[in-house]
Scaffold this active site. Structure first.
Site, mmCIF file in Angstrom:
data_model
loop_
_atom_site.group_PDB
_atom_site.id
_atom_site.type_symbol
_atom_site.label_atom_id
_atom_site.label_comp_id
_atom_site.label_asym_id
_atom_site.label_seq_id
_atom_site.Cartn_x
_atom_site.Cartn_y
_atom_site.Cartn_z
ATOM 1 N N GLU A 1 22.976 -12.222 55.341
ATOM 2 C CA GLU A 1 23.938 -12.825 54.417
ATOM 3 C C GLU A 1 24.981 -13.678 55.127
ATOM 4 O O GLU A 1 25.742 -14.385 54.480
ATOM 5 C CB GLU A 1 24.644 -11.720 53.631
ATOM 6 C CG GLU A 1 23.689 -10.914 52.767
ATOM 7 C CD GLU A 1 24.345 -9.687 52.145
ATOM 8 O OE1 GLU A 1 25.532 -9.409 52.445
ATOM 9 O OE2 GLU A 1 23.658 -9.010 51.362
ATOM 10 N N GLY B 1 14.038 -19.374 62.102
ATOM 11 C CA GLY B 1 13.858 -20.229 63.264
ATOM 12 C C GLY B 1 14.180 -19.448 64.526
ATOM 13 O O GLY B 1 14.331 -18.221 64.505
ATOM 14 N N ASP B 2 14.319 -20.164 65.628
ATOM 15 C CA ASP B 2 14.585 -19.523 66.909
ATOM 16 C C ASP B 2 15.967 -18.873 66.955
ATOM 17 O O ASP B 2 16.184 -17.916 67.693
ATOM 18 C CB ASP B 2 14.457 -20.547 68.044
ATOM 19 C CG ASP B 2 13.048 -21.126 68.118
ATOM 20 O OD1 ASP B 2 12.088 -20.332 68.142
ATOM 21 O OD2 ASP B 2 12.911 -22.357 68.149
ATOM 22 N N SER C 1 14.080 -24.650 61.032
ATOM 23 C CA SER C 1 13.951 -26.088 61.303
ATOM 24 C C SER C 1 13.251 -26.300 62.637
ATOM 25 O O SER C 1 12.403 -27.160 62.785
ATOM 26 C CB SER C 1 15.337 -26.742 61.346
ATOM 27 O OG SER C 1 16.057 -26.458 60.185
ATOM 28 N N GLY C 2 13.664 -25.498 63.628
ATOM 29 C CA GLY C 2 13.027 -25.541 64.934
ATOM 30 C C GLY C 2 12.306 -24.224 65.146
ATOM 31 O O GLY C 2 12.912 -23.167 65.004
ATOM 32 N N ASP D 1 22.155 -30.010 67.950
ATOM 33 C CA ASP D 1 21.749 -28.785 67.262
ATOM 34 C C ASP D 1 22.908 -28.209 66.455
ATOM 35 O O ASP D 1 22.754 -27.852 65.277
ATOM 36 C CB ASP D 1 21.243 -27.773 68.294
ATOM 37 C CG ASP D 1 20.497 -26.617 67.648
ATOM 38 O OD1 ASP D 1 19.923 -26.808 66.565
ATOM 39 O OD2 ASP D 1 20.495 -25.527 68.236
ATOM 40 N N ARG E 1 16.813 -32.731 59.963
ATOM 41 C CA ARG E 1 18.227 -32.642 60.361
ATOM 42 C C ARG E 1 18.430 -33.107 61.801
ATOM 43 O O ARG E 1 19.486 -33.638 62.148
ATOM 44 C CB ARG E 1 18.751 -31.218 60.190
ATOM 45 C CG ARG E 1 18.319 -30.251 61.258
ATOM 46 C CD ARG E 1 18.811 -28.853 60.997
ATOM 47 N NE ARG E 1 19.675 -28.404 62.062
ATOM 48 C CZ ARG E 1 19.726 -27.159 62.493
ATOM 49 N NH1 ARG E 1 18.963 -26.221 61.934
ATOM 50 N NH2 ARG E 1 20.534 -26.808 63.455
#
Length: 201
Positions: free
Chosen positions: A55, A80-81, A112-113, A178, A191
Site C-alpha cells: 500500500e 519490477g526490480d 516498468s523495468g 529512474d 516512462r
C-alpha cells in the site's frame, strides 16, 4: 538449463507461496495480470498463494523484515526490480537473516523495468520476450519449482547504511532518470525515454 556443476533445490509439493505484489508497478496492471495469468498456472502446479498487496513504499520491506516466514515455502515478488530490492534488504535486516536468505525468492515481471526477470528468462534458455510472454515464462519457471543460489552485491555508505543489490549499484544520470520518471509510472516502460528526454532538457 544450467552449466555443468550447478545444483538446484526443489520446492515441495504442495507448496505455499507468499506473493508480494505492488499494484502500482508498471502501468498498474500487476494485480490483474497476477489473477489472470499467474494464479491459474500456480493452482495447476499445486502452489497455494497468500497475496500481500503493498500500500506504500517500504511496505514489503517491513513485511519480510518482521513477519514469521516459516509458514511459506517461497517468497514471490510480482512487480519490477524495485520491490525485490525492498524484499532482499528487508530480509537482510532480520536477526535471523542467514536462515531467512535461504528462503527461495522468485521474481515475476510486473514492473516498468524487469531486468532480473528478463535475465532469468534468458538464462533458462527462452527467447528474448517481454510483457505477458515474459510473465508466462517466469511463472512456468516457478511452477517447475527449481531454484539455485544467486550472488548479492553489498554496499556500505559513508553514513553507515548498508544496502544489498542483485543487479548492481549506480548513481548519476541513469539513477536520476529512474527516480525522476517515477511520476510517469502510469506510462509503463515508456516512462524511461520520457524521463531521459526531460533530464537531458
Amino acid at each position: 538449463l544450467s552449466p555443468p556443476g550447478d545444483s538446484y533445490g526443489v520446492l515441495p509439493r504442495p507448496c505455499h507461496a507468499l506473493v508480494l505484489l505492488n499494484p502500482q508497478s508498471g502501468s498498474g496492471r500487476a494485480l490483474d495480470d497476477f489473477q489472470a495469468v499467474v494464479q491459474p498456472m500456480l493452482a495447476e502446479a499445486d502452489i497455494a498463494t497468500t497475496v500481500f498487496v503493498t500500500e506504500r513504499p517500504h511496505h514489503a520491506h517491513e513485511k519480510v523484515r518482521d513477519e514469521d516466514l516459516s509458514q511459506w515455502d517461497t517468497l514471490v515478488v510480482m512487480s519490477g526490480d524495485g520491490l525485490l530490492f525492498e524484499v532482499v534488504n528487508g530480509l537482510m535486516e532480520r536477526p535471523d537473516w542467514k536462515e531467512a536468505m535461504k528462503k527461495p525468492l522468485c521474481i515475476l515481471p510486473g514492473g516498468s523495468g524487469n531486468a532480473l526477470a528478463a535475465s532469468i528468462n534468458y538464462y533458462a534458455g527462452y527467447d528474448h520476450v517481454a510483457k505477458k510472454k515474459l510473465l508466462t515464462n517466469c511463472t512456468f519457471i516457478l511452477c517447475k519449482g527449481l531454484y539455485t543460489q544467486m550472488d548479492l552485491v553489498s554496499l556500505g555508505t559513508a553514513s553507515g547504511k548498508r544496502f544489498f543489490s542483485f543487479l548492481g549499484f549506480g548513481w548519476g544520470f541513469i539513477s536520476d532518470v529512474d527516480i525522476d520518471s517515477e511520476k510517469y509510472r502510469w506510462l509503463g516502460s515508456a516512462r524511461f525515454p520520457l524521463g531521459t528526454l526531460q533530464c537531458l532538457a
